[in-house]
Write a protein that holds these residues in place. Sequence first.
Motif, PDB file in Angstrom:
ATOM      1  N   LEU A   1       0.739  -1.491  -0.062  1.00  0.00           N
ATOM      2  CA  LEU A   1       0.064   0.226  -0.203  1.00  0.00           C
ATOM      3  C   LEU A   1       0.883   1.594   0.079  1.00  0.00           C
ATOM      4  CD1 LEU A   1      -2.505  -0.563   2.229  1.00  0.00           C
ATOM      5  CD2 LEU A   1      -3.553  -0.879   0.154  1.00  0.00           C
ATOM      6  N   GLY A   2       2.335   1.361   0.860  1.00  0.00           N
ATOM      7  CA  GLY A   2       3.086   2.187   0.572  1.00  0.00           C
ATOM      8  C   GLY A   2       3.433   2.269  -0.370  1.00  0.00           C
ATOM      9  N   ASP A   3       4.085   1.692  -1.155  1.00  0.00           N
ATOM     10  CA  ASP A   3       4.664   1.231  -2.761  1.00  0.00           C
ATOM     11  C   ASP A   3       4.132   2.108  -3.950  1.00  0.00           C
ATOM     12  OD1 ASP A   3       6.870   0.710  -1.918  1.00  0.00           O
ATOM     13  OD2 ASP A   3       6.337  -1.404  -2.359  1.00  0.00           O
ATOM     14  N   ILE A   4       2.109   1.768  -3.449  1.00  0.00           N
ATOM     15  CA  ILE A   4       1.351   2.165  -4.560  1.00  0.00           C
ATOM     16  C   ILE A   4       0.949   3.529  -4.122  1.00  0.00           C
ATOM     17  CG2 ILE A   4      -1.214   1.957  -5.185  1.00  0.00           C
ATOM     18  CD1 ILE A   4      -0.817  -1.061  -4.625  1.00  0.00           C
ATOM     19  N   ALA A   5       0.775   4.252  -3.006  1.00  0.00           N
ATOM     20  CA  ALA A   5       0.933   5.814  -1.972  1.00  0.00           C
ATOM     21  C   ALA A   5       1.867   6.448  -2.864  1.00  0.00           C
ATOM     22  CB  ALA A   5       1.118   5.885  -1.054  1.00  0.00           C
ATOM     23  N   PHE A   6       2.908   5.975  -3.066  1.00  0.00           N
ATOM     24  CA  PHE A   6       4.223   6.853  -3.185  1.00  0.00           C
ATOM     25  C   PHE A   6       3.834   6.436  -5.255  1.00  0.00           C
ATOM     26  CE2 PHE A   6       8.309   6.823  -5.507  1.00  0.00           C
ATOM     27  CZ  PHE A   6       9.123   7.607  -4.779  1.00  0.00           C
ATOM     28  N   ALA A   7       3.431   5.543  -5.531  1.00  0.00           N
ATOM     29  CA  ALA A   7       3.304   5.787  -7.369  1.00  0.00           C
ATOM     30  C   ALA A   7       2.651   6.647  -7.471  1.00  0.00           C
ATOM     31  CB  ALA A   7       3.255   4.436  -7.933  1.00  0.00           C
ATOM     32  N   TYR A   8       1.328   6.918  -6.928  1.00  0.00           N
ATOM     33  CA  TYR A   8       0.283   8.052  -7.625  1.00  0.00           C
ATOM     34  C   TYR A   8      -0.110   9.532  -7.096  1.00  0.00           C
ATOM     35  CZ  TYR A   8      -2.516   4.280  -9.565  1.00  0.00           C
ATOM     36  OH  TYR A   8      -3.496   3.387 -10.622  1.00  0.00           O
ATOM     37  N   PRO A   9      -0.079   9.719  -5.816  1.00  0.00           N
ATOM     38  CA  PRO A   9      -0.076  11.379  -5.932  1.00  0.00           C
ATOM     39  C   PRO A   9       1.072  12.541  -6.072  1.00  0.00           C
ATOM     40  CG  PRO A   9      -1.177  10.457  -3.793  1.00  0.00           C
ATOM     41  CD  PRO A   9      -0.168   8.852  -4.681  1.00  0.00           C
ATOM     42  N   TYR A  10       0.715  13.341  -7.188  1.00  0.00           N
ATOM     43  CA  TYR A  10       1.848  13.715  -7.533  1.00  0.00           C
ATOM     44  C   TYR A  10       1.282  15.659  -6.788  1.00  0.00           C
ATOM     45  CZ  TYR A  10      -1.612  14.620 -11.006  1.00  0.00           C
ATOM     46  OH  TYR A  10      -2.466  14.735 -11.637  1.00  0.00           O
ATOM     47  N   SER A  11       0.356  15.491  -5.542  1.00  0.00           N
ATOM     48  CA  SER A  11       0.000  16.490  -4.747  1.00  0.00           C
ATOM     49  C   SER A  11       0.741  17.603  -3.915  1.00  0.00           C
ATOM     50  CB  SER A  11      -1.088  16.632  -3.898  1.00  0.00           C
ATOM     51  OG  SER A  11      -2.005  15.924  -4.005  1.00  0.00           O
ATOM     52  N   ILE A  12       2.008  17.424  -4.025  1.00  0.00           N
ATOM     53  CA  ILE A  12       3.344  17.956  -3.538  1.00  0.00           C
ATOM     54  C   ILE A  12       3.748  18.850  -4.495  1.00  0.00           C
ATOM     55  CG2 ILE A  12       3.733  16.377  -1.579  1.00  0.00           C
ATOM     56  CD1 ILE A  12       6.019  15.392  -3.055  1.00  0.00           C
ATOM     57  N   ILE A  13       3.827  18.780  -6.148  1.00  0.00           N
ATOM     58  CA  ILE A  13       4.294  19.617  -7.012  1.00  0.00           C
ATOM     59  C   ILE A  13       2.992  20.145  -7.869  1.00  0.00           C
ATOM     60  CG2 ILE A  13       6.737  18.688  -7.446  1.00  0.00           C
ATOM     61  CD1 ILE A  13       5.586  17.146  -9.498  1.00  0.00           C
TER      62      ILE A  13
END
Length: 398
Positions: free
Chosen positions: A172-184
């Motif tokens: 789940l952590g890996d998928i969470a890393f792969a998706y959101p680009y909110s920080i940029i």
Amino acid sequence: MLCFAIVTYVSAFLLSDCYRSPHPVTGARNPSYMDAVRVNLGKKQTWLCGLLQYLSMYGTGIAYTITTSTSMRAIKKSDCYHKEGHEAPCAYGDNFYMLMFGLVQIVFSQIPDFHNMAWLSILAAIMSFSYSFIGFALGIAKVIGNGRIKGGIGGIHVATPAQKVWRVSQALGDIAFAYPYSIILLEIEDTLKSPPPENKTMKKASMISIFITTFFYLCCGCFGYAAFGDDTPGNLLTGFGFYEPYWLIDFANACIVLHLIGGYQVYSQPVFSFVDRWFSAKFPNNGFVNNFYRIKLPLLPPYRLNLLRLCFRTLYVATTTGLAMFFPYFNQVLGLLGAFNFWPLAIYFPVEMYFIQRKIEPWTKGWIVLQSFSAVCLLVSIFALVGSVEGVLAEKLS
């Protein structure tokens, strides 16, 4: 993955409207995530947002350094296996390749800002499509060659139920890393021209990009698992489930390297920009901070050198490289970073700013729906974070 895709689009939809305040079309611009949080949520939350955002970007630099070295090493191993046979002891370390990547990033980090790196972003996008197609095609070819689908609905077999729980949480952590680009997202939106309104363009671009990303994630992930079952490598193109054609494996990993050279800059430039602005405002008369020196380079346009940029950006790259060498654990580090930034940056701040922008009152229907959405995402983040921390510590102590 479909759930994370939907969550990511909702996050992007909410955040796109925060580029301008108080009105999402006619209001004043917020060129960065921190600017939007400051205008909508106040100074205290701005500091929290900035800390989380820049820590996340810094961590992404570490993850990209690890991933790049893995791909560079895979090219070397692929050539070795082709020449010496698949049973040959083709073992190579990561540190040399991490240092090479660090040296390249020191050079590219001297790019002034986001607005000067369109060509690098285009190159990174082309490389991303290239290696994704290759991974997808190799997975299909392997399944056809096997004549059957490996694996099962229960996933990879492990010794105990506790290990299965840890594996699920890390995934789940890996998928969470792969998706959101909110920080940029807002930094990217700041590069768009209007008309049409920036938020409308960003929402359309987000929908298209998330759809394409999800397609490739599902194809590579599902066909990779169908091809290898319990032996599926963490990184499909570097785990050597595939050996031949070796030149295609080399090309795919070279594409990954070029993609991550650009990706590293996409996630680092907002940090560099913030540091430049902060020091310039704090020390307006300091020559080290504010003076530029014109340098003429062969075959290149004149470059304006600033000593603060040279020193800080070099130190930044050196520290991400050093930490990557100390924690070279691909899947575990990605899971930790994804779990760490998913809820606060992709969910909490966009939802809270949306309440302010749309003047949504507490305990109304919209407020309850979005708060429930935020609470569920928080629980998922905590679960993924605990498992990812366990994974990093287990790898380090093993």
